[in-house]
Design a protein around this motif. Structure first.
Motif, PDB file in Angstrom:
ATOM      1  N   SER A  82       0.813  -1.147  -0.028  1.00 55.31           N
ATOM      2  CA  SER A  82      -0.136  -0.116   0.073  1.00 55.31           C
ATOM      3  C   SER A  82       0.759   1.126   0.002  1.00 55.31           C
ATOM      4  O   SER A  82       2.214   1.131   0.468  1.00 55.31           O
ATOM      5  N   PHE A  83       0.388   2.370  -0.484  1.00 54.64           N
ATOM      6  CA  PHE A  83       1.018   3.789  -0.452  1.00 54.64           C
ATOM      7  C   PHE A  83       1.594   3.886   1.097  1.00 54.64           C
ATOM      8  O   PHE A  83       2.570   4.487   1.130  1.00 54.64           O
ATOM      9  N   ARG A  84       0.688   3.504   2.061  1.00 56.20           N
ATOM     10  CA  ARG A  84       1.006   3.857   3.282  1.00 56.20           C
ATOM     11  C   ARG A  84       2.358   3.216   3.806  1.00 56.20           C
ATOM     12  O   ARG A  84       3.241   3.841   4.293  1.00 56.20           O
ATOM     13  N   ASP A  85       2.331   1.911   3.383  1.00 53.26           N
ATOM     14  CA  ASP A  85       3.536   1.027   3.722  1.00 53.26           C
ATOM     15  C   ASP A  85       4.647   1.522   2.857  1.00 53.26           C
ATOM     16  O   ASP A  85       5.861   1.364   3.600  1.00 53.26           O
ATOM     17  N   TYR A  86       4.547   1.857   1.884  1.00 60.02           N
ATOM     18  CA  TYR A  86       5.767   2.271   0.898  1.00 60.02           C
ATOM     19  C   TYR A  86       6.409   3.779   1.447  1.00 60.02           C
ATOM     20  O   TYR A  86       7.723   3.741   1.660  1.00 60.02           O
ATOM     21  N   VAL A  87       5.523   4.443   2.054  1.00 56.63           N
ATOM     22  CA  VAL A  87       6.085   5.702   2.650  1.00 56.63           C
ATOM     23  C   VAL A  87       6.824   5.239   4.102  1.00 56.63           C
ATOM     24  O   VAL A  87       7.799   6.014   4.225  1.00 56.63           O
ATOM     25  N   PHE A  88       6.203   4.317   4.601  1.00 56.26           N
ATOM     26  CA  PHE A  88       6.959   4.195   5.769  1.00 56.26           C
ATOM     27  C   PHE A  88       8.201   3.552   5.654  1.00 56.26           C
ATOM     28  O   PHE A  88       9.292   3.997   6.464  1.00 56.26           O
ATOM     29  N   PHE A  89       8.533   2.538   4.622  1.00 54.34           N
ATOM     30  CA  PHE A  89       9.956   2.118   4.424  1.00 54.34           C
ATOM     31  C   PHE A  89      10.432   3.040   3.732  1.00 54.34           C
ATOM     32  O   PHE A  89      11.755   3.230   4.178  1.00 54.34           O
ATOM     33  N   HIS A  90      10.082   3.846   3.070  1.00 49.66           N
ATOM     34  CA  HIS A  90      11.004   5.167   2.304  1.00 49.66           C
ATOM     35  C   HIS A  90      11.423   5.969   3.623  1.00 49.66           C
ATOM     36  O   HIS A  90      12.522   6.159   3.613  1.00 49.66           O
ATOM     37  N   LEU A  91      10.475   6.316   4.484  1.00 40.44           N
ATOM     38  CA  LEU A  91      10.942   7.272   5.529  1.00 40.44           C
ATOM     39  C   LEU A  91      11.940   6.621   6.691  1.00 40.44           C
ATOM     40  O   LEU A  91      13.034   7.239   7.047  1.00 40.44           O
ATOM     41  N   ALA A  92      11.713   5.110   6.642  1.00 38.36           N
ATOM     42  CA  ALA A  92      12.924   4.467   7.769  1.00 38.36           C
ATOM     43  C   ALA A  92      13.934   4.679   6.984  1.00 38.36           C
ATOM     44  O   ALA A  92      15.314   4.639   7.572  1.00 38.36           O
ATOM     45  N   ILE A  93      14.161   4.183   5.595  1.00 35.28           N
ATOM     46  CA  ILE A  93      15.500   4.089   4.865  1.00 35.28           C
ATOM     47  C   ILE A  93      16.302   5.605   4.872  1.00 35.28           C
ATOM     48  O   ILE A  93      17.477   5.688   4.929  1.00 35.28           O
ATOM     49  N   TYR A  94      15.300   6.665   4.560  1.00 30.92           N
ATOM     50  CA  TYR A  94      15.854   7.927   4.536  1.00 30.92           C
ATOM     51  C   TYR A  94      16.092   8.652   5.740  1.00 30.92           C
ATOM     52  O   TYR A  94      16.761   9.732   5.753  1.00 30.92           O
ATOM     53  N   THR A  95      15.781   8.202   6.940  1.00 34.55           N
ATOM     54  CA  THR A  95      16.112   9.067   8.124  1.00 34.55           C
ATOM     55  C   THR A  95      16.717   7.886   8.965  1.00 34.55           C
ATOM     56  O   THR A  95      17.461   8.546   9.846  1.00 34.55           O
ATOM     57  N   GLY A  96      16.970   6.858   9.078  1.00 34.22           N
ATOM     58  CA  GLY A  96      17.257   6.111   9.736  1.00 34.22           C
ATOM     59  C   GLY A  96      16.650   5.854  11.227  1.00 34.22           C
ATOM     60  O   GLY A  96      17.427   5.314  11.981  1.00 34.22           O
ATOM     61  N   SER A 130       7.850  15.529  -0.456  1.00 35.21           N
ATOM     62  CA  SER A 130       6.738  15.248  -1.248  1.00 35.21           C
ATOM     63  C   SER A 130       5.888  13.924  -1.065  1.00 35.21           C
ATOM     64  O   SER A 130       4.860  14.072  -1.415  1.00 35.21           O
ATOM     65  N   LEU A 131       6.728  12.883  -0.801  1.00 34.98           N
ATOM     66  CA  LEU A 131       5.848  11.900  -0.457  1.00 34.98           C
ATOM     67  C   LEU A 131       5.053  12.051   0.804  1.00 34.98           C
ATOM     68  O   LEU A 131       3.926  11.507   0.642  1.00 34.98           O
ATOM     69  N   LEU A 132       5.404  12.659   1.651  1.00 37.09           N
ATOM     70  CA  LEU A 132       4.733  12.906   2.989  1.00 37.09           C
ATOM     71  C   LEU A 132       3.407  13.754   2.695  1.00 37.09           C
ATOM     72  O   LEU A 132       2.475  13.536   3.157  1.00 37.09           O
ATOM     73  N   LYS A 133       3.570  14.723   1.929  1.00 40.49           N
ATOM     74  CA  LYS A 133       2.570  15.628   1.378  1.00 40.49           C
ATOM     75  C   LYS A 133       1.530  14.864   0.711  1.00 40.49           C
ATOM     76  O   LYS A 133       0.348  14.878   1.066  1.00 40.49           O
ATOM     77  N   LYS A 134       2.001  13.877  -0.264  1.00 39.85           N
ATOM     78  CA  LYS A 134       1.051  13.200  -0.973  1.00 39.85           C
ATOM     79  C   LYS A 134       0.184  12.319   0.083  1.00 39.85           C
ATOM     80  O   LYS A 134      -0.815  12.137  -0.168  1.00 39.85           O
ATOM     81  N   TRP A 135       0.916  11.815   1.012  1.00 34.07           N
ATOM     82  CA  TRP A 135       0.480  10.688   1.914  1.00 34.07           C
ATOM     83  C   TRP A 135      -0.529  11.581   2.833  1.00 34.07           C
ATOM     84  O   TRP A 135      -1.780  10.894   3.082  1.00 34.07           O
ATOM     85  N   ARG A 136      -0.174  12.493   3.301  1.00 32.33           N
ATOM     86  CA  ARG A 136      -1.165  13.321   4.236  1.00 32.33           C
ATOM     87  C   ARG A 136      -2.589  13.645   3.413  1.00 32.33           C
ATOM     88  O   ARG A 136      -3.618  13.502   3.950  1.00 32.33           O
ATOM     89  N   LEU A 137      -2.570  14.012   2.239  1.00 29.94           N
ATOM     90  CA  LEU A 137      -3.633  14.255   1.293  1.00 29.94           C
ATOM     91  C   LEU A 137      -4.455  13.153   1.388  1.00 29.94           C
ATOM     92  O   LEU A 137      -5.784  13.053   1.473  1.00 29.94           O
ATOM     93  N   LYS A 138      -3.608  11.748   0.835  1.00 25.73           N
ATOM     94  CA  LYS A 138      -4.834  10.564   0.777  1.00 25.73           C
ATOM     95  C   LYS A 138      -5.091  10.010   2.083  1.00 25.73           C
ATOM     96  O   LYS A 138      -6.133   9.505   1.988  1.00 25.73           O
TER      97      LYS A 138
END
Length: 383
Positions: free
Chosen positions: A197-211, A267-275
């Motif tokens: 799901s887009f939510r899960d994709y954003v979660f993993f992206h955030l985990a990888i990009y922030t540590g 950008s991904l977080l903004k998109k997820w907030r809207l969804k």
């Protein structure tokens, strides 16, 4: 003052002594201690002298009866008031699974260094975190020492056996690697974008990009994101206990940190907030957790085990190099080092309280970074 007597046994004459040990604080009556089995009067006198010295130092004879379990319960009743619920649960688990079954019923004064070393050796064969078990078990011995229940700590000089995983050979080095390289990360994110799901994709992206740790990410609320300055604040963590979700402040001040976010992540977080807003309005969700960035279909927090399960599914389905959720944190650190970040910068971004923790990751950086070391030296010396 001790009195000494001879008595007869089948093996011949033996000596005993009787000593007045003072008033019993529980009964208010005077009490005596009798010790038997000495071959000579001199042996009895020496033992009586040692006992008198113990009493003079304030050591109670009742302490001889205390088991490890007794002292653990006394120590923990005080210690529990100084720690968070998550830490309490973790400590109780370690004691119930590993420590009390091995020490609980033994009288504390009968526990020897040899036995402690044997216990640690046995535990080391079953789990990797044996050092943490030793630290917790030692807490009880240190408390007993402080309270004059024992005179020496049998756990003090016990050594930790090296794990087999520490003896890494070329054949098993790949399996021991708990991080992904750059191309592996790109592949994983492509797969999660396609299959999750887009939510899960954003979660993993955030985990990888922030540590960040998974508990830190799952505790995030939208006011933790500053879209204008491009930053994210980690100040709390999600914990699940007895069916309840608990939000705790981060353990150390270093863990409570503000770090920058890149444009793609924002950008991904903004998109997820809207969804998410559209999804909440469409379903009419009313939840106490509506400000969470990541929540379930009913608005409640996501289970802590959920990211682990999703990660394992993607790895298994596509035969990826196996890492853990925490391995994504190591991945972020490794790629930061590759990108040229300093150890201090990585420490601050990951929220490590001790730079040694960051150094431990640095010793396991990727092959790419190791190869760059020689290139940097050549470039510098030839300038």
């Amino acid at each position: 003052m001790a009195s000494f007597q001879k008595y007869n046994t089948k093996k011949g004459q033996m000596w005993l002594f009787i000593i007045d040990t003072g008033i019993d604080p529980e009964t208010g009556k005077r009490q005596q201690a009798k010790r038997r089995g000495f071959k000579t009067k001199k042996e009895a006198q020496q033992a009586a002298l040692e006992l008198e010295q113990q009493l003079a130092n304030g050591i109670s004879l009742n302490h001889n009866k205390l088991t490890y379990q007794d002292v653990y319960e006394e120590w923990f009743s005080t210690h529990v008031k100084t720690i968070k619920i998550s830490t309490q649960k973790s400590i109780e688990s370690k004691f119930s699974k590993h420590i009390l079954p091995r020490f609980g019923q033994l009288k504390l004064r009968d526990i020897t260094k040899t036995y402690c070393q044997k216990v640690i050796n046995d535990i080391a064969e079953t789990i990797n975190s044996v050092n943490d078990i030793k630290i917790q078990a030692n807490q009880v011995f240190k408390y007993a020492l402080k309270m004059d229940i024992i005179q020496k700590n049998p756990m003090e000089h016990v050594s930790i056996p090296r794990q087999q995983s520490e003896f890494i050979t070329e054949e098993n080095e790949k399996d021991a690697r708990n991080y992904w390289k750059k191309e592996e990360i790109r592949n994983f994110l492509t797969l999660t974008k396609q299959e999750l799901s887009f939510r899960d994709y954003v979660f993993f992206h955030l985990a990888i990009y922030t540590g960040a740790r998974k508990g830190e990410i799952l505790a995030l609320t939208w006011d933790d994101i500053d879209f204008k300055s491009g930053s994210i604040r980690f100040s709390k963590t999600l914990f699940h206990n007895k069916g309840q979700f608990i939000f705790q402040t981060s353990k150390t001040k270093e863990s409570r940190r503000l770090i920058s976010l890149d444009d793609k992540t924002l950008s991904l977080l903004k998109k997820w907030r809207l969804k998410q807003k559209e999804w909440v309005m469409a379903k009419g969700i009313k939840s106490d957790y509506k400000e969470l960035i990541f929540n379930r279909e009913d608005g409640s927090p996501i289970r802590l085990a959920y990211p682990n399960e999703k990660l394992d599914i993607v790895i298994k389905n596509h035969n990826l190099h196996r890492i853990t959720i925490h391995g994504l944190r190591h991945t972020h650190a490794s790629l930061l080092f590759e990108a040229g970040a300093s150890i201090k910068e990585v420490q601050e971004r990951l929220g490590h309280s001790d730079i040694q923790m960051t150094m431990n990751i640095y010793t396991h950086v990727t092959d790419t970074l190791k190869e760059q070391t020689a290139q940097k030296f050549q470039k510098y010396i030839e300038l």
